[in-house]
Design a protein around this motif. Structure first.
Motif, short mmCIF file in Angstrom:
data_model
loop_
_atom_site.label_atom_id
_atom_site.label_comp_id
_atom_site.label_asym_id
_atom_site.label_seq_id
_atom_site.Cartn_x
_atom_site.Cartn_y
_atom_site.Cartn_z
N ILE A 115 31.41 43.45 76.19
CA ILE A 115 32.43 43.99 76.19
C ILE A 115 33.74 42.89 75.42
CG2 ILE A 115 34.28 44.66 77.91
CD1 ILE A 115 32.21 46.05 78.34
N ALA A 116 34.33 44.05 73.87
CA ALA A 116 34.81 43.23 73.36
C ALA A 116 35.96 42.23 74.38
CB ALA A 116 35.68 44.19 71.82
N LEU A 117 36.07 41.37 74.00
CA LEU A 117 37.08 40.24 74.53
C LEU A 117 38.66 40.38 73.76
CD1 LEU A 117 35.40 37.15 75.83
CD2 LEU A 117 35.63 39.47 76.96
N ASP A 118 38.13 39.86 72.95
CA ASP A 118 39.57 39.64 71.29
C ASP A 118 38.88 40.38 70.42
OD1 ASP A 118 41.82 38.26 70.68
OD2 ASP A 118 40.88 37.45 69.53
N SER A 130 37.49 39.05 63.25
CA SER A 130 37.16 38.12 64.42
C SER A 130 36.89 39.00 66.13
CB SER A 130 36.98 36.95 64.21
OG SER A 130 37.98 36.22 65.05
N VAL A 131 36.10 39.50 66.08
CA VAL A 131 35.70 39.90 67.46
C VAL A 131 34.76 39.12 68.07
CG1 VAL A 131 34.57 42.27 68.18
CG2 VAL A 131 35.48 42.13 65.90
N LYS A 132 35.15 38.88 69.41
CA LYS A 132 35.38 37.46 70.60
C LYS A 132 34.22 38.69 71.55
CE LYS A 132 37.60 33.71 70.27
NZ LYS A 132 38.39 32.39 70.11
N ALA A 133 33.31 39.12 71.45
CA ALA A 133 31.96 39.46 73.02
C ALA A 133 31.68 38.52 73.25
CB ALA A 133 31.44 40.52 72.14
N ALA A 134 31.87 39.04 74.64
CA ALA A 134 31.51 38.44 76.21
C ALA A 134 30.13 38.80 76.68
CB ALA A 134 31.83 39.08 77.42
N VAL A 135 29.35 37.98 76.22
CA VAL A 135 27.37 38.06 76.44
C VAL A 135 27.01 37.08 77.87
CG1 VAL A 135 26.76 38.27 74.10
CG2 VAL A 135 26.76 36.60 75.06
N ALA A 136 25.95 36.89 77.81
CA ALA A 136 25.40 36.29 79.40
C ALA A 136 25.41 34.73 79.24
CB ALA A 136 23.66 37.05 79.43
N LEU A 179 30.30 36.11 72.03
CA LEU A 179 29.85 35.65 71.08
C LEU A 179 31.20 36.37 69.74
CD1 LEU A 179 26.97 35.86 69.14
CD2 LEU A 179 26.83 38.47 69.16
N THR A 180 31.22 35.50 68.43
CA THR A 180 31.69 35.97 67.88
C THR A 180 31.29 36.25 66.21
OG1 THR A 180 33.26 33.92 69.18
CG2 THR A 180 34.30 34.78 66.29
N ALA A 181 31.67 38.09 66.37
CA ALA A 181 30.76 37.72 64.41
C ALA A 181 32.43 37.95 63.82
CB ALA A 181 31.06 39.69 64.96
N ALA A 182 31.89 37.79 62.75
CA ALA A 182 33.48 37.98 61.72
C ALA A 182 32.76 39.22 60.80
CB ALA A 182 33.30 37.18 60.56
N ILE A 183 33.85 40.15 60.82
CA ILE A 183 33.39 41.73 60.13
C ILE A 183 34.94 41.66 59.32
CG2 ILE A 183 31.86 42.45 62.03
CD1 ILE A 183 34.54 44.29 62.84
N THR A 184 35.04 43.14 58.27
CA THR A 184 36.58 43.20 57.59
C THR A 184 36.82 44.03 58.57
OG1 THR A 184 34.83 45.27 56.96
CG2 THR A 184 34.99 43.63 55.62
N LYS A 185 37.75 44.26 57.96
CA LYS A 185 39.39 43.96 59.06
C LYS A 185 39.03 46.46 58.71
CE LYS A 185 44.00 44.77 58.49
NZ LYS A 185 45.51 43.51 57.90
N ALA A 242 26.42 43.92 69.63
CA ALA A 242 25.30 42.60 68.83
C ALA A 242 24.23 43.36 67.72
CB ALA A 242 26.56 41.67 69.22
N LEU A 243 24.34 42.35 66.23
CA LEU A 243 23.00 42.59 65.21
C LEU A 243 23.12 41.10 65.28
CD1 LEU A 243 22.40 46.55 64.33
CD2 LEU A 243 21.00 45.20 66.29
N VAL A 244 21.82 40.32 65.08
CA VAL A 244 22.07 38.50 64.55
C VAL A 244 20.91 39.21 63.93
CG1 VAL A 244 21.88 36.83 65.33
CG2 VAL A 244 22.69 38.03 67.14
#
Length: 58
Positions: free
Chosen positions: A2-5, A14-20, A24-30, A46-48
């Motif tokens: 789930i996207a937290l922020d 930056s998109v923060k997601a809840a993981v077990a 996880l924080t991802a940097a993506i374009t606006k 998420a794909l890492v």
């Protein structure tokens, strides 16, 4: 997951997601935030991709 922020800046976001066990924080374009319709509370996938992994013991 789930996207937290979602925090946007000039061209990037930056998109923060809840993981077990944490977050996880991802940097993506606006533009990607807009094009993908990302919103806080929405499910995300998420794909890492990693070019280097370092680990330390101690």
């Amino acid at each position: 997951m789930i996207a937290l922020d979602i925090a946007t800046g000039g061209a990037m976001a930056s998109v923060k997601a809840a993981v077990a066990g944490g977050q996880l924080t991802a940097a993506i374009t606006k533009d990607a935030v807009h094009d993908l319709g990302r919103t806080v509370g929405a499910p995300v996938t998420a794909l890492v991709k990693c070019t280097e992994v370092s680990s330390a013991v101690g």
